[in-house]
Design an enzyme around this catalytic site. Sequence first.
Site, mmCIF file in Angstrom:
data_model
loop_
_atom_site.group_PDB
_atom_site.id
_atom_site.type_symbol
_atom_site.label_atom_id
_atom_site.label_comp_id
_atom_site.label_asym_id
_atom_site.label_seq_id
_atom_site.Cartn_x
_atom_site.Cartn_y
_atom_site.Cartn_z
ATOM 1 C CG ASN A 1 -0.271 -0.048 2.525
ATOM 2 O OD1 ASN A 1 0.823 0.508 2.696
ATOM 3 N ND2 ASN A 1 -0.894 -0.698 3.499
ATOM 4 N NE ARG A 2 -2.577 6.188 -0.596
ATOM 5 C CZ ARG A 2 -3.622 6.998 -0.665
ATOM 6 N NH1 ARG A 2 -3.689 7.910 -1.628
ATOM 7 N NH2 ARG A 2 -4.609 6.926 0.194
ATOM 8 C CB SER A 3 1.665 3.372 4.743
ATOM 9 O OG SER A 3 0.623 4.299 4.891
ATOM 10 C CD GLU A 4 2.150 -2.559 3.371
ATOM 11 O OE1 GLU A 4 1.588 -3.165 4.302
ATOM 12 O OE2 GLU A 4 1.917 -2.789 2.168
ATOM 13 C CG ASP B 1 -6.002 -9.979 4.212
ATOM 14 O OD1 ASP B 1 -4.789 -9.828 4.007
ATOM 15 O OD2 ASP B 1 -6.513 -10.002 5.349
#
Length: 485
Positions: A198-201, A267
């Site tokens: 995701n964006r944060s990761e 998921d």
Amino acid sequence: MIENFDFGRVVIIGDIILDCYINGSVGRISPEAPVPVLLRAHHTAVPGGAANVATNAATLGCEVTLLGLVGCDDSAEILRATLSTTPGIDLTGLVVDSSWTTITKTRVLSGRHQIVRIDEECVVSLPETTQARLIEAARNAISKADVVVCSDYAKGVLSDDVLGAVISFARERGIPVIVDPKRKDFLAYRGASLITPNRSEMTLATGLPMDSDEKVERAARMVAEQFEGDVLVTRSEDGMSLIRREGDVTHVRARKSELCDVSGAGDTVVATIASMLSAGQDLETAVVIATSAASIAVSKLGTATVSRSELSAALLAEIKEDGGTLSIQQAQTVVDSWRHHGARVVFTNGCFDLLHPGHISLISAAARQGDKLIVAINSDASVKRLKGASRPLQDEGARGTVISALRDVDLVVIFDEDTPLEIIQTLKPDVVVKGADYQEYEVVGGDFVKSYGGAVVLVDIVSGRSTTSIVKKMQQTKSAVEMAL
């Protein structure tokens, strides 16, 4: 559509979690401390983490082998019981370790508002013997797989040795490997076909911002070179961006949905992509379908699955966004989904041959009676029987397109009978709306709707407005013109 897909076998390995929900209501603050007092109503448990990926893939129609680690505890037994309710999941690859605590996340909620989350876990380095058991289970499962998913929640199951072995086994057989990553460094996933951060990761792994398509592409290309595969960045309300290592880029915008809970949405994305690849679809198609699945998932409270019928109906609705209708069967799936989320469903019907202010007034008034409005339209054959051989003036496709374009209308269906009784009995709306020129006892399906607690509502109409009167006036004008000539 996806009802006709022939899904294959997906192997899912990773951190298995039990998601528990304690629901209740808060009516006061504790006299002992400044904290809310929850009056507990019920307690539920559902599969989470890699287990949620498994239930999503199985719900779509895949045969699933789930690999992971559980302890010798009550949570493990509850987890097995919850997983057993979904057909198609093979649990023989679960490794039991008495030194391991089955990871459990308990969320305490008042209505839809989360008050606190309680985690039970004891993350330790896995003994070599446990890793060897996981690797052997993976070797056996991958020998029969079409797609492999590594669901990494950074809880320790996907150690370097386990992860390396899984990717190596899959590459030997030419099987795609999808990784949902949680590590700061994506180099550990080298050899995988696709990662889905995701964006944060992505920001954590690259140090780069993710606030535009261009910045997402730049960061993804950096990552793709690191682990030598494709990157799918999930961007919440901005949809998803697929960046292929060889250069192709696909941005898929998110469907509009009522945001309820984002837990487990990742998921759902991974499970949907794996399922579509197992059915022989290309990656771009899988991403488009997964975007729709994610939009459905976030509209549900808590960790949830997306059924094949729900997803198919959503995809059909997207295709028909610019006008058109759904079949009664497709409409039923959509309406069931609305009702599952607490929507009050309203129904009205008519021929709607030439749209006029009377129609607009009826539809607007009907929409105010609930949350979602279904408009049922008589088919061409039905209109001819009711109105005569010269009608309808517009065919059912044109009438459906016009009505579905109205802002107040959420769904349009066409019925071939003389009355809408059958479709009302199928869709079971909460409210049936007709004009005030009817008496309540004259409303078709009214007694049926009231039998299960529904209502019949009669709304004021614009007098002197009807398709018949418009047609008559046009004919009179035409005759006057012809006489003048």
